[in-house]
Write a protein that holds these residues in place. Structure first.
Motif, PDB file in Angstrom:
ATOM      1  N   GLU A  12      39.264  32.454  21.899  1.00  0.00           N
ATOM      2  CA  GLU A  12      39.659  32.185  20.523  1.00  0.00           C
ATOM      3  C   GLU A  12      41.052  32.696  20.194  1.00  0.00           C
ATOM      4  OE1 GLU A  12      37.816  30.272  18.762  1.00  0.00           O
ATOM      5  OE2 GLU A  12      36.260  30.245  20.294  1.00  0.00           O
ATOM      6  N   ALA A  13      41.615  33.543  21.037  1.00  0.00           N
ATOM      7  CA  ALA A  13      42.908  34.164  20.728  1.00  0.00           C
ATOM      8  C   ALA A  13      44.047  33.197  20.969  1.00  0.00           C
ATOM      9  CB  ALA A  13      43.085  35.417  21.571  1.00  0.00           C
ATOM     10  N   GLN A  14      45.087  33.315  20.134  1.00  0.00           N
ATOM     11  CA  GLN A  14      46.298  32.542  20.377  1.00  0.00           C
ATOM     12  C   GLN A  14      47.028  33.152  21.560  1.00  0.00           C
ATOM     13  OE1 GLN A  14      49.360  32.789  17.422  1.00  0.00           O
ATOM     14  NE2 GLN A  14      50.134  30.737  17.874  1.00  0.00           N
ATOM     15  N   PRO A  15      47.419  32.361  22.522  1.00  0.00           N
ATOM     16  CA  PRO A  15      48.159  32.905  23.670  1.00  0.00           C
ATOM     17  C   PRO A  15      49.455  33.561  23.209  1.00  0.00           C
ATOM     18  CG  PRO A  15      48.331  30.529  23.592  1.00  0.00           C
ATOM     19  CD  PRO A  15      47.295  30.902  22.580  1.00  0.00           C
ATOM     20  N   ASN A  16      49.819  34.651  23.890  1.00  0.00           N
ATOM     21  CA  ASN A  16      51.006  35.350  23.425  1.00  0.00           C
ATOM     22  C   ASN A  16      51.688  36.157  24.504  1.00  0.00           C
ATOM     23  OD1 ASN A  16      50.336  38.460  23.024  1.00  0.00           O
ATOM     24  ND2 ASN A  16      48.505  37.328  22.422  1.00  0.00           N
ATOM     25  N   ILE A  17      52.969  36.395  24.284  1.00  0.00           N
ATOM     26  CA  ILE A  17      53.789  37.293  25.083  1.00  0.00           C
ATOM     27  C   ILE A  17      54.067  38.523  24.235  1.00  0.00           C
ATOM     28  CG2 ILE A  17      56.016  37.638  26.212  1.00  0.00           C
ATOM     29  CD1 ILE A  17      56.197  34.606  26.572  1.00  0.00           C
ATOM     30  N   LEU A  18      53.900  39.686  24.833  1.00  0.00           N
ATOM     31  CA  LEU A  18      54.157  40.950  24.154  1.00  0.00           C
ATOM     32  C   LEU A  18      55.296  41.673  24.871  1.00  0.00           C
ATOM     33  CD1 LEU A  18      53.315  43.252  22.162  1.00  0.00           C
ATOM     34  CD2 LEU A  18      51.666  43.975  23.911  1.00  0.00           C
ATOM     35  N   THR A  19      56.332  42.054  24.136  1.00  0.00           N
ATOM     36  CA  THR A  19      57.424  42.834  24.713  1.00  0.00           C
ATOM     37  C   THR A  19      57.326  44.262  24.198  1.00  0.00           C
ATOM     38  OG1 THR A  19      59.028  42.267  22.969  1.00  0.00           O
ATOM     39  CG2 THR A  19      58.879  40.783  24.863  1.00  0.00           C
ATOM     40  N   VAL A  20      57.646  45.221  25.074  1.00  0.00           N
ATOM     41  CA  VAL A  20      57.389  46.631  24.772  1.00  0.00           C
ATOM     42  C   VAL A  20      58.588  47.496  25.126  1.00  0.00           C
ATOM     43  CG1 VAL A  20      55.924  48.626  25.316  1.00  0.00           C
ATOM     44  CG2 VAL A  20      54.904  46.336  25.175  1.00  0.00           C
ATOM     45  N   CYS A  21      58.955  48.396  24.218  1.00  0.00           N
ATOM     46  CA  CYS A  21      59.918  49.451  24.528  1.00  0.00           C
ATOM     47  C   CYS A  21      59.439  50.735  23.864  1.00  0.00           C
ATOM     48  CB  CYS A  21      61.346  49.068  24.136  1.00  0.00           C
ATOM     49  SG  CYS A  21      61.664  48.992  22.361  1.00  0.00           S
ATOM     50  N   THR A  22      60.329  51.650  23.542  1.00  0.00           N
ATOM     51  CA  THR A  22      59.914  52.935  22.962  1.00  0.00           C
ATOM     52  C   THR A  22      59.786  52.843  21.445  1.00  0.00           C
ATOM     53  OG1 THR A  22      61.032  54.125  24.764  1.00  0.00           O
ATOM     54  CG2 THR A  22      60.417  55.403  22.826  1.00  0.00           C
ATOM     55  N   GLY A  23      60.906  52.660  20.763  1.00  0.00           N
ATOM     56  CA  GLY A  23      60.881  52.673  19.305  1.00  0.00           C
ATOM     57  C   GLY A  23      60.583  51.343  18.663  1.00  0.00           C
ATOM     58  N   ASN A  24      60.647  50.244  19.453  1.00  0.00           N
ATOM     59  CA  ASN A  24      60.439  48.885  18.948  1.00  0.00           C
ATOM     60  C   ASN A  24      61.459  48.508  17.880  1.00  0.00           C
ATOM     61  OD1 ASN A  24      57.971  46.938  17.150  1.00  0.00           O
ATOM     62  ND2 ASN A  24      59.138  46.326  18.954  1.00  0.00           N
ATOM     63  N   ILE A  25      62.702  48.950  18.108  1.00  0.00           N
ATOM     64  CA  ILE A  25      63.751  48.522  17.188  1.00  0.00           C
ATOM     65  C   ILE A  25      64.967  47.930  17.913  1.00  0.00           C
ATOM     66  CG2 ILE A  25      63.088  50.091  15.322  1.00  0.00           C
ATOM     67  CD1 ILE A  25      65.446  51.889  16.167  1.00  0.00           C
ATOM     68  N   CYS A  26      65.132  48.215  19.205  1.00  0.00           N
ATOM     69  CA  CYS A  26      66.315  47.723  19.925  1.00  0.00           C
ATOM     70  C   CYS A  26      65.948  46.719  21.018  1.00  0.00           C
ATOM     71  CB  CYS A  26      67.091  48.883  20.537  1.00  0.00           C
ATOM     72  SG  CYS A  26      67.730  50.078  19.346  1.00  0.00           S
ATOM     73  N   ARG A  27      65.415  47.213  22.121  1.00  0.00           N
ATOM     74  CA  ARG A  27      65.222  46.374  23.302  1.00  0.00           C
ATOM     75  C   ARG A  27      64.090  45.363  23.143  1.00  0.00           C
ATOM     76  NH1 ARG A  27      64.817  51.354  27.364  1.00  0.00           N
ATOM     77  NH2 ARG A  27      63.904  52.205  25.444  1.00  0.00           N
ATOM     78  N   SER A  28      62.901  45.821  22.785  1.00  0.00           N
ATOM     79  CA  SER A  28      61.770  44.882  22.737  1.00  0.00           C
ATOM     80  C   SER A  28      61.910  43.835  21.631  1.00  0.00           C
ATOM     81  CB  SER A  28      60.438  45.616  22.638  1.00  0.00           C
ATOM     82  OG  SER A  28      60.356  46.437  21.505  1.00  0.00           O
ATOM     83  N   PRO A  29      62.439  44.162  20.436  1.00  0.00           N
ATOM     84  CA  PRO A  29      62.634  43.077  19.467  1.00  0.00           C
ATOM     85  C   PRO A  29      63.750  42.119  19.852  1.00  0.00           C
ATOM     86  CG  PRO A  29      63.366  45.172  18.550  1.00  0.00           C
ATOM     87  CD  PRO A  29      62.639  45.481  19.819  1.00  0.00           C
ATOM     88  N   LEU A  30      64.749  42.626  20.596  1.00  0.00           N
ATOM     89  CA  LEU A  30      65.768  41.702  21.095  1.00  0.00           C
ATOM     90  C   LEU A  30      65.133  40.716  22.064  1.00  0.00           C
ATOM     91  CD1 LEU A  30      68.681  40.748  21.360  1.00  0.00           C
ATOM     92  CD2 LEU A  30      69.046  42.531  23.092  1.00  0.00           C
ATOM     93  N   ALA A  31      64.318  41.218  22.993  1.00  0.00           N
ATOM     94  CA  ALA A  31      63.612  40.326  23.917  1.00  0.00           C
ATOM     95  C   ALA A  31      62.681  39.383  23.169  1.00  0.00           C
ATOM     96  CB  ALA A  31      62.823  41.154  24.933  1.00  0.00           C
ATOM     97  N   GLU A  32      61.995  39.918  22.180  1.00  0.00           N
ATOM     98  CA  GLU A  32      61.061  39.102  21.381  1.00  0.00           C
ATOM     99  C   GLU A  32      61.770  37.936  20.696  1.00  0.00           C
ATOM    100  OE1 GLU A  32      58.399  39.723  17.291  1.00  0.00           O
ATOM    101  OE2 GLU A  32      59.746  41.288  17.997  1.00  0.00           O
ATOM    102  N   THR A  33      62.851  38.240  19.985  1.00  0.00           N
ATOM    103  CA  THR A  33      63.516  37.185  19.228  1.00  0.00           C
ATOM    104  C   THR A  33      64.214  36.181  20.138  1.00  0.00           C
ATOM    105  OG1 THR A  33      65.454  38.639  18.921  1.00  0.00           O
ATOM    106  CG2 THR A  33      63.801  38.616  17.164  1.00  0.00           C
ATOM    107  N   LEU A  34      64.726  36.654  21.280  1.00  0.00           N
ATOM    108  CA  LEU A  34      65.340  35.716  22.221  1.00  0.00           C
ATOM    109  C   LEU A  34      64.298  34.766  22.808  1.00  0.00           C
ATOM    110  CD1 LEU A  34      67.819  38.108  24.056  1.00  0.00           C
ATOM    111  CD2 LEU A  34      68.433  36.135  22.640  1.00  0.00           C
ATOM    112  N   LEU A  35      63.150  35.301  23.204  1.00  0.00           N
ATOM    113  CA  LEU A  35      62.099  34.429  23.735  1.00  0.00           C
ATOM    114  C   LEU A  35      61.582  33.476  22.667  1.00  0.00           C
ATOM    115  CD1 LEU A  35      60.035  36.851  26.001  1.00  0.00           C
ATOM    116  CD2 LEU A  35      61.397  34.884  26.749  1.00  0.00           C
ATOM    117  N   ALA A  36      61.409  33.992  21.459  1.00  0.00           N
ATOM    118  CA  ALA A  36      60.944  33.131  20.374  1.00  0.00           C
ATOM    119  C   ALA A  36      61.899  31.969  20.145  1.00  0.00           C
ATOM    120  CB  ALA A  36      60.783  33.943  19.086  1.00  0.00           C
TER     121      ALA A  36
END
Length: 216
Positions: free
Chosen positions: A21-45
């Motif tokens: 039932e879950a929507q398939p998803n990619i999860l990106t992870v870093c430490t503070g979730n303000i620099c690296r992982s959101p950059l990866a997230e928004t680029l992939l999106a």
């Protein structure tokens, strides 16, 4: 693209956790979730826009509720991310349920991967540092990716099969000759933010290639 969670067209699979039932998803992870992982997230999106796929991010020690620093937003927008997308980000703490539901977990460092897998050991074969993913997926040809995808019929299972092919390269691909961590640019100069982005971009390109090979 609304908010900090994005609906994008493609279905990921899981070999260990059953998530019909879950929507398939990619999860990106870093430490503070303000620099690296959101950059990866928004680029992939942005790069996977048009696919029915959720891309989101979290931090192992998240600065909950904080947005992306200006340097990170600037790089995201230089790489084609809409300003509204980068500005909407709010940091979240990585949880076991996020790990359980994710089809692919991309971390910025080996330490992040270890933390994530401790939360959900069954996701070991779906957890990669983004630079490790670049190295492993890069050892597979497009024909090999399509052949792996062809072993399944449902889109989510096709992607699961391709991700398994990437994971299988851990015992076959040439080993890394240096650290595969993405440097932490937090409170550093714009040049360090650029270096961090350049370290992750090849891996994000490989993620796009793998997803499209599975769903094409």
């Amino acid at each position: 693209m609304p908010g900090s969670q994005f609906s994008l067209a493609g279905l990921f699979g899981s070999t260990t956790d059953s998530l019909p039932e879950a929507q398939p998803n990619i999860l990106t992870v870093c430490t503070g979730n303000i620099c690296r992982s959101p950059l990866a997230e928004t680029l992939l999106a942005t790069h996977l826009f048009g696919l029915d796929l959720r891309v989101h991010s979290a931090g192992t020690q998240a600065l909950v509720g904080h947005g992306m620093p200006p340097h990170a937003r600037e790089i995201a927008e230089q790489e084609g991310v809409a300003a509204g997308l980068s500005q909407a980000h709010q940091a979240r703490l990585l949880t076991e349920s996020m790990m359980r539901d994710a089809d692919l977990i991309l971390t910025m460092t080996e330490e992040h991967s270890n933390h994530a897998v401790q939360l959900r050991p069954s996701r070991l074969h779906r957890t990669f540092t983004v630079r490790e993913f670049a190295r492993l997926a890069g050892s597979l040809t497009d024909a090999e990716l399509h052949r792996a995808a062809g072993s399944a019929q449902a889109p989510r299972m096709r992607l699961s099969a391709v991700l398994q092919a990437v994971a299988d390269q851990r015992g076959l691909a040439p080993r890394a000759v240096e650290s595969e961590d993405v440097i932490d640019p937090y409170r550093q100069s714009p040049a360090v933010y650029r270096q961090a982005a350049d370290q992750m971009l090849p891996g994000l390109g490989q993620v796009e290639r793998v997803v499209r090979a599975a769903l094409g």
